[in-house]
Design a protein around this motif. Structure first.
Motif, PDB file in Angstrom:
ATOM      1  N   ALA A  63       0.809  -1.152  -0.048  1.00  0.00           N
ATOM      2  CA  ALA A  63       0.619   0.090  -0.598  1.00  0.00           C
ATOM      3  C   ALA A  63       1.197   1.299   0.199  1.00  0.00           C
ATOM      4  O   ALA A  63       1.861   1.445   0.511  1.00  0.00           O
ATOM      5  N   LYS A  64       0.646   2.634  -0.576  1.00  0.00           N
ATOM      6  CA  LYS A  64       1.739   3.825  -0.326  1.00  0.00           C
ATOM      7  C   LYS A  64       0.834   4.409   0.703  1.00  0.00           C
ATOM      8  O   LYS A  64       0.077   4.070   1.321  1.00  0.00           O
ATOM      9  N   ASN A  65       1.534   5.004   1.255  1.00  0.00           N
ATOM     10  CA  ASN A  65       1.367   5.760   2.374  1.00  0.00           C
ATOM     11  C   ASN A  65       1.673   5.066   3.212  1.00  0.00           C
ATOM     12  O   ASN A  65       1.390   5.060   4.685  1.00  0.00           O
ATOM     13  N   THR A  66       2.815   3.623   3.469  1.00  0.00           N
ATOM     14  CA  THR A  66       2.624   2.672   4.777  1.00  0.00           C
ATOM     15  C   THR A  66       4.383   3.577   5.539  1.00  0.00           C
ATOM     16  O   THR A  66       5.116   4.290   5.022  1.00  0.00           O
ATOM     17  N   ASN A  67       4.308   4.403   6.722  1.00  0.00           N
ATOM     18  CA  ASN A  67       5.172   4.966   6.837  1.00  0.00           C
ATOM     19  C   ASN A  67       5.598   4.240   8.441  1.00  0.00           C
ATOM     20  O   ASN A  67       5.299   3.630   8.467  1.00  0.00           O
ATOM     21  N   SER A  68       7.022   4.401   8.428  1.00  0.00           N
ATOM     22  CA  SER A  68       7.620   3.690  10.013  1.00  0.00           C
ATOM     23  C   SER A  68       7.720   5.319  10.624  1.00  0.00           C
ATOM     24  O   SER A  68       8.548   5.830  10.886  1.00  0.00           O
ATOM     25  N   PHE A  69       7.296   5.181  12.126  1.00  0.00           N
ATOM     26  CA  PHE A  69       7.568   6.074  12.813  1.00  0.00           C
ATOM     27  C   PHE A  69       8.468   5.645  13.745  1.00  0.00           C
ATOM     28  O   PHE A  69       7.996   4.836  14.418  1.00  0.00           O
ATOM     29  N   VAL A  70       9.670   5.962  14.325  1.00  0.00           N
ATOM     30  CA  VAL A  70      10.082   5.985  15.872  1.00  0.00           C
ATOM     31  C   VAL A  70      10.188   6.763  16.342  1.00  0.00           C
ATOM     32  O   VAL A  70      10.340   7.993  16.283  1.00  0.00           O
ATOM     33  N   PHE A  71       9.643   6.057  17.824  1.00  0.00           N
ATOM     34  CA  PHE A  71       9.583   7.168  18.861  1.00  0.00           C
ATOM     35  C   PHE A  71      10.714   7.040  20.156  1.00  0.00           C
ATOM     36  O   PHE A  71      10.757   5.838  20.135  1.00  0.00           O
ATOM     37  N   ARG A  72      10.690   7.591  21.605  1.00  0.00           N
ATOM     38  CA  ARG A  72      11.593   7.294  22.605  1.00  0.00           C
ATOM     39  C   ARG A  72      10.271   6.217  22.522  1.00  0.00           C
ATOM     40  O   ARG A  72       8.983   5.960  22.794  1.00  0.00           O
ATOM     41  N   TYR A  73      10.497   5.386  23.979  1.00  0.00           N
ATOM     42  CA  TYR A  73      10.203   4.393  24.327  1.00  0.00           C
ATOM     43  C   TYR A  73       9.856   4.535  25.684  1.00  0.00           C
ATOM     44  O   TYR A  73       9.259   5.772  26.032  1.00  0.00           O
ATOM     45  N   SER A  74       7.776   4.265  24.778  1.00  0.00           N
ATOM     46  CA  SER A  74       7.060   4.524  26.067  1.00  0.00           C
ATOM     47  C   SER A  74       5.536   3.617  26.571  1.00  0.00           C
ATOM     48  O   SER A  74       6.038   2.892  25.068  1.00  0.00           O
ATOM     49  N   LYS A  75       5.667   2.891  27.658  1.00  0.00           N
ATOM     50  CA  LYS A  75       5.312   2.262  28.418  1.00  0.00           C
ATOM     51  C   LYS A  75       3.804   1.812  28.026  1.00  0.00           C
ATOM     52  O   LYS A  75       3.151   0.906  27.420  1.00  0.00           O
ATOM     53  N   LEU A  76       3.282   3.185  27.853  1.00  0.00           N
ATOM     54  CA  LEU A  76       2.519   2.763  27.759  1.00  0.00           C
ATOM     55  C   LEU A  76       1.683   2.487  26.596  1.00  0.00           C
ATOM     56  O   LEU A  76       0.585   1.573  25.981  1.00  0.00           O
ATOM     57  N   ILE A  77       2.706   3.203  25.087  1.00  0.00           N
ATOM     58  CA  ILE A  77       1.832   2.693  23.735  1.00  0.00           C
ATOM     59  C   ILE A  77       2.101   1.228  23.827  1.00  0.00           C
ATOM     60  O   ILE A  77       1.474   0.897  23.486  1.00  0.00           O
ATOM     61  N   GLN A  78       3.215   0.769  24.191  1.00  0.00           N
ATOM     62  CA  GLN A  78       3.355  -0.674  24.200  1.00  0.00           C
ATOM     63  C   GLN A  78       2.311  -1.891  24.796  1.00  0.00           C
ATOM     64  O   GLN A  78       2.145  -3.009  23.989  1.00  0.00           O
ATOM     65  N   ASP A  79       1.668  -1.045  25.909  1.00  0.00           N
ATOM     66  CA  ASP A  79       1.191  -2.099  26.700  1.00  0.00           C
ATOM     67  C   ASP A  79      -0.184  -1.527  26.076  1.00  0.00           C
ATOM     68  O   ASP A  79      -0.928  -2.602  26.306  1.00  0.00           O
ATOM     69  N   LYS A  80      -0.481  -0.865  25.655  1.00  0.00           N
ATOM     70  CA  LYS A  80      -2.180  -0.543  24.854  1.00  0.00           C
ATOM     71  C   LYS A  80      -2.285  -1.469  23.806  1.00  0.00           C
ATOM     72  O   LYS A  80      -3.526  -1.929  23.517  1.00  0.00           O
ATOM     73  N   TRP A  81      -0.859  -1.111  23.026  1.00  0.00           N
ATOM     74  CA  TRP A  81      -0.899  -2.427  21.549  1.00  0.00           C
ATOM     75  C   TRP A  81      -0.697  -3.770  22.040  1.00  0.00           C
ATOM     76  O   TRP A  81      -2.040  -4.164  21.091  1.00  0.00           O
ATOM     77  N   ILE A  82      -0.112  -4.273  23.132  1.00  0.00           N
ATOM     78  CA  ILE A  82      -0.233  -5.641  23.582  1.00  0.00           C
ATOM     79  C   ILE A  82      -1.231  -5.839  24.131  1.00  0.00           C
ATOM     80  O   ILE A  82      -1.618  -6.947  24.268  1.00  0.00           O
ATOM     81  N   SER A  83      -2.291  -5.484  24.804  1.00  0.00           N
ATOM     82  CA  SER A  83      -3.478  -4.673  25.346  1.00  0.00           C
ATOM     83  C   SER A  83      -4.369  -5.228  23.868  1.00  0.00           C
ATOM     84  O   SER A  83      -5.338  -6.124  24.971  1.00  0.00           O
ATOM     85  N   GLY A  84      -3.876  -5.182  22.966  1.00  0.00           N
ATOM     86  CA  GLY A  84      -5.093  -5.518  21.951  1.00  0.00           C
ATOM     87  C   GLY A  84      -6.354  -4.052  21.430  1.00  0.00           C
ATOM     88  O   GLY A  84      -7.293  -4.282  21.107  1.00  0.00           O
ATOM     89  N   LYS A  85      -5.933  -3.349  22.351  1.00  0.00           N
ATOM     90  CA  LYS A  85      -6.729  -2.053  22.281  1.00  0.00           C
ATOM     91  C   LYS A  85      -6.309  -1.666  20.552  1.00  0.00           C
ATOM     92  O   LYS A  85      -5.582  -2.015  20.305  1.00  0.00           O
TER      93      LYS A  85
END
Length: 119
Positions: A63-85
């Protein structure tokens, strides 16, 4: 890690399936997302034939417009992703669905998030 590389402001939104308007009626699907976090990111497009492209080539549907975003580590983001939000990224008014969240080298220093623009 050079902080000047993290110059793009992005907003994370979380889906609320029970969101209602002031009259108690359910909101349209697109309006059920609520901001929960903002951060700075380094943005990379995956359209070139670099090493990152080869890694994600099988996972994306070209797909066009696929981007990679690099952030400083955030437990909040990782936990929401892991929990299936269901979360998405807003960048310059554009909406990106999150395809994957990767803790780079498992070092808890940066997260790489691959997102595809919602058209």
């Amino acid at each position: 890690m050079n902080p000047a590389l993290f110059r793009h402001r992005v907003i994370f939104q979380e889906y609320d399936p029970e969101a209602k308007n002031e009259n108690g009626f359910p909101l349209p699907e697109d309006e059920r997302y609520k901001d929960f976090h903002s951060s700075r990111a380094m943005i990379k497009t995956l359209n070139d034939k670099g090493s990152a492209y080869a890694f994600y080539e099988a996972a994306t549907t070209h797909a066009k417009n696929t981007n990679s975003f690099v952030f400083r580590y955030s437990k909040l983001i990782q936990d929401k992703w892991i929990s299936g939000k269901k979360i998405r990224i807003i960048f310059k008014g554009r909406k990106f669905e999150i395809l994957s969240v990767i803790n780079d080298n498992e070092s808890n220093k940066t997260l790489t998030i691959v997102g595809r623009e919602i058209l």
